[in-house]
Design an enzyme around this catalytic site. Structure first.
Site, PDB file in Angstrom:
ATOM      1  N   HIS A   9      19.929   6.299  28.157  1.00 55.44           N
ATOM      2  CA  HIS A   9      19.747   7.616  27.535  1.00 55.44           C
ATOM      3  C   HIS A   9      20.241   7.560  26.092  1.00 55.44           C
ATOM      4  CE1 HIS A   9      19.923  11.866  26.716  1.00 55.44           C
ATOM      5  NE2 HIS A   9      19.143  12.045  27.754  1.00 55.44           N
ATOM      6  N   GLY A  53      17.343  18.837  23.643  1.00 59.01           N
ATOM      7  CA  GLY A  53      18.291  19.940  23.516  1.00 59.01           C
ATOM      8  C   GLY A  53      18.104  20.765  22.252  1.00 59.01           C
ATOM      9  N   LYS A 100      23.513  15.772  32.983  1.00 59.52           N
ATOM     10  CA  LYS A 100      24.465  15.368  31.925  1.00 59.52           C
ATOM     11  C   LYS A 100      25.889  15.719  32.363  1.00 59.52           C
ATOM     12  CE  LYS A 100      20.707  15.693  28.647  1.00 59.52           C
ATOM     13  NZ  LYS A 100      20.255  15.911  27.282  1.00 59.52           N
ATOM     14  N   GLU A 129      21.882   9.579  24.410  1.00 53.51           N
ATOM     15  CA  GLU A 129      23.280  10.002  24.239  1.00 53.51           C
ATOM     16  C   GLU A 129      24.226   8.854  24.536  1.00 53.51           C
ATOM     17  OE1 GLU A 129      22.912  13.405  26.802  1.00 53.51           O
ATOM     18  OE2 GLU A 129      21.581  14.337  25.336  1.00 53.51           O
ATOM     19  N   GLU A 170      11.859   9.823  25.524  1.00 50.63           N
ATOM     20  CA  GLU A 170      12.613  11.000  25.097  1.00 50.63           C
ATOM     21  C   GLU A 170      12.853  10.941  23.591  1.00 50.63           C
ATOM     22  OE1 GLU A 170      14.874  12.733  28.721  1.00 50.63           O
ATOM     23  OE2 GLU A 170      16.212  11.421  27.622  1.00 50.63           O
ATOM     24  N   SER A 188      13.372  19.022  25.725  1.00 48.47           N
ATOM     25  CA  SER A 188      13.035  20.455  25.722  1.00 48.47           C
ATOM     26  C   SER A 188      11.821  20.769  26.590  1.00 48.47           C
ATOM     27  CB  SER A 188      12.838  20.961  24.286  1.00 48.47           C
ATOM     28  OG  SER A 188      14.035  20.787  23.541  1.00 48.47           O
ATOM     29  N   ASN A 233      18.352  15.736  34.768  1.00 44.89           N
ATOM     30  CA  ASN A 233      19.507  15.009  34.239  1.00 44.89           C
ATOM     31  C   ASN A 233      20.535  16.073  33.878  1.00 44.89           C
ATOM     32  OD1 ASN A 233      21.405  13.539  32.864  1.00 44.89           O
ATOM     33  ND2 ASN A 233      20.086  13.019  31.118  1.00 44.89           N
TER      34      ASN A 233
HETATM   35  P1  13P Z   1      16.694  18.730  27.320  1.00 47.03           P
HETATM   36  O1  13P Z   1      15.679  18.972  28.413  1.00 47.03           O
HETATM   37  O2  13P Z   1      17.909  19.591  27.447  1.00 47.03           O
HETATM   38  O3  13P Z   1      16.078  18.723  25.954  1.00 47.03           O
HETATM   39  O4  13P Z   1      17.235  17.235  27.575  1.00 47.03           O
HETATM   40  C1  13P Z   1      16.324  16.212  27.766  1.00 47.03           C
HETATM   41  C2  13P Z   1      17.074  15.017  28.216  1.00 47.03           C
HETATM   42  O5  13P Z   1      17.858  14.460  27.484  1.00 47.03           O
HETATM   43  C3  13P Z   1      16.859  14.559  29.595  1.00 47.03           C
HETATM   44  O6  13P Z   1      17.438  13.312  29.801  1.00 47.03           O
END
Ligand code: 13P
Length: 250
Positions: A95, A173, A11, A97, A167, A213, A9
């Site tokens: 997601h 992150g 982003k 976010e 997640e 992560s 992903n």
């Molecule tokens: P990270 O791997 O950067 O923690 O992000 C995970 C994520 O949100 C994947 O959709």
């Protein structure tokens, strides 16, 4: 038998040129790899879909979102049929976010899931709790509501086109990964909810990914768990080397 999946992903990262280069590198590495034990997907910004699709032969393509309407006067939105018309096979929905920064609700996501499936896309549906919800113990209820309110109206046939990604928001992150035991506990819980709703066979066949992560160093331990069928990868998917370190972790 359910399949293992490792999905990137990206982003809101990379220009189109950078994204095409990254996709090219990942595709070449996947093509060269022998005996891969998972399907590989890259999830990319809308602007990149068409160009990235041109360089993929061994990797599938996902959008990171789609609109909650099919077409019409929704300036700036991109619909599920538009995503499908690029050749993408998947869309990431729900997601954290998008839920947090763009106010996406379980009801809105239910509509998006329906429209994505109608357009012939498969859905990578994200769920997961915040740190506060982890601490106050409400996380099982949170995850249950997310799945029940956005997915459990689907037919058993439609569920075959759903991949679930757990997640935990506190692990995204942050460099703080859920332990493999913490993740496995939730994955088994999710599979149990699917079994209650759809029966044991569909629960067995559903791919459930871990995200938060995930990196080459922790992927082998996570993926060794019986109910963890791969990962949804943020930061570590932005470099072909680290992404491939996860792809080859099975
Ligand atoms: P990270 O791997 O950067 O923690 O992000 C995970 C994520 O949100 C994947 O959709």
């Amino acid at each position: 038998m359910r399949k293992n999946i490792v999905a990137g992903n990206w982003k809101m990262n990379t220009t189109v040129a950078e994204g095409v280069e990254l996709a090219h590198q990942v595709n070449a590495a996947v093509e060269a790899a022998t005996d891969l034990k998972c399907e590989v997907i890259v999830g990319v910004p809308f602007t990149h879909l068409t160009a990235v699709k041109q360089v993929l032969t061994a990797v599938n393509l996902a959008a990171e979102n789609c609109a909650d309407h099919v077409s019409g006067a929704y300036t700036g939105e991109v619909s599920a049929p538009m995503v499908a018309s690029t050749g993408a096979q998947y869309v990431i929905l729900g997601h954290s976010e998008r839920r947090e920064y763009y106010n996406e609700t379980n009801a809105m996501l239910k509509t998006k899931v329906d429209l994505a499936l109608e357009a012939g896309l498969k859905v990578i549906f994200c769920c997961g709790e915040s740190l506060a919800q982890r601490k106050d113990g409400s996380y099982f209820d949170v995850i249950k509501s997310e799945l029940t309110e956005s997915l459990f109206h689907l037919t058993a046939e439609q569920m075959a086109n759903i991949v679930i990604a757990y997640e935990p928001i506190w692990a995204i992150g942050t460099g703080e990964t859920a332990t493999s035991d913490q993740a496995e506990e939730i994955h088994a819980f999710i599979r149990g909810l699917i079994a209650e709703q759809y029966g044991a066979q569909i629960a067995e066949d559903t791919t459930i990914l871990y995200g938060g992560s995930c990196k080459p160093s922790n992927a082998p331990e996570l993926f060794a768990k019986p109910d963890i069928d791969g990962g949804l990868i943020g930061g570590a998917s932005l470099k072909a080397d680290s992404f491939m370190g996860i792809v080859t972790a099975f």
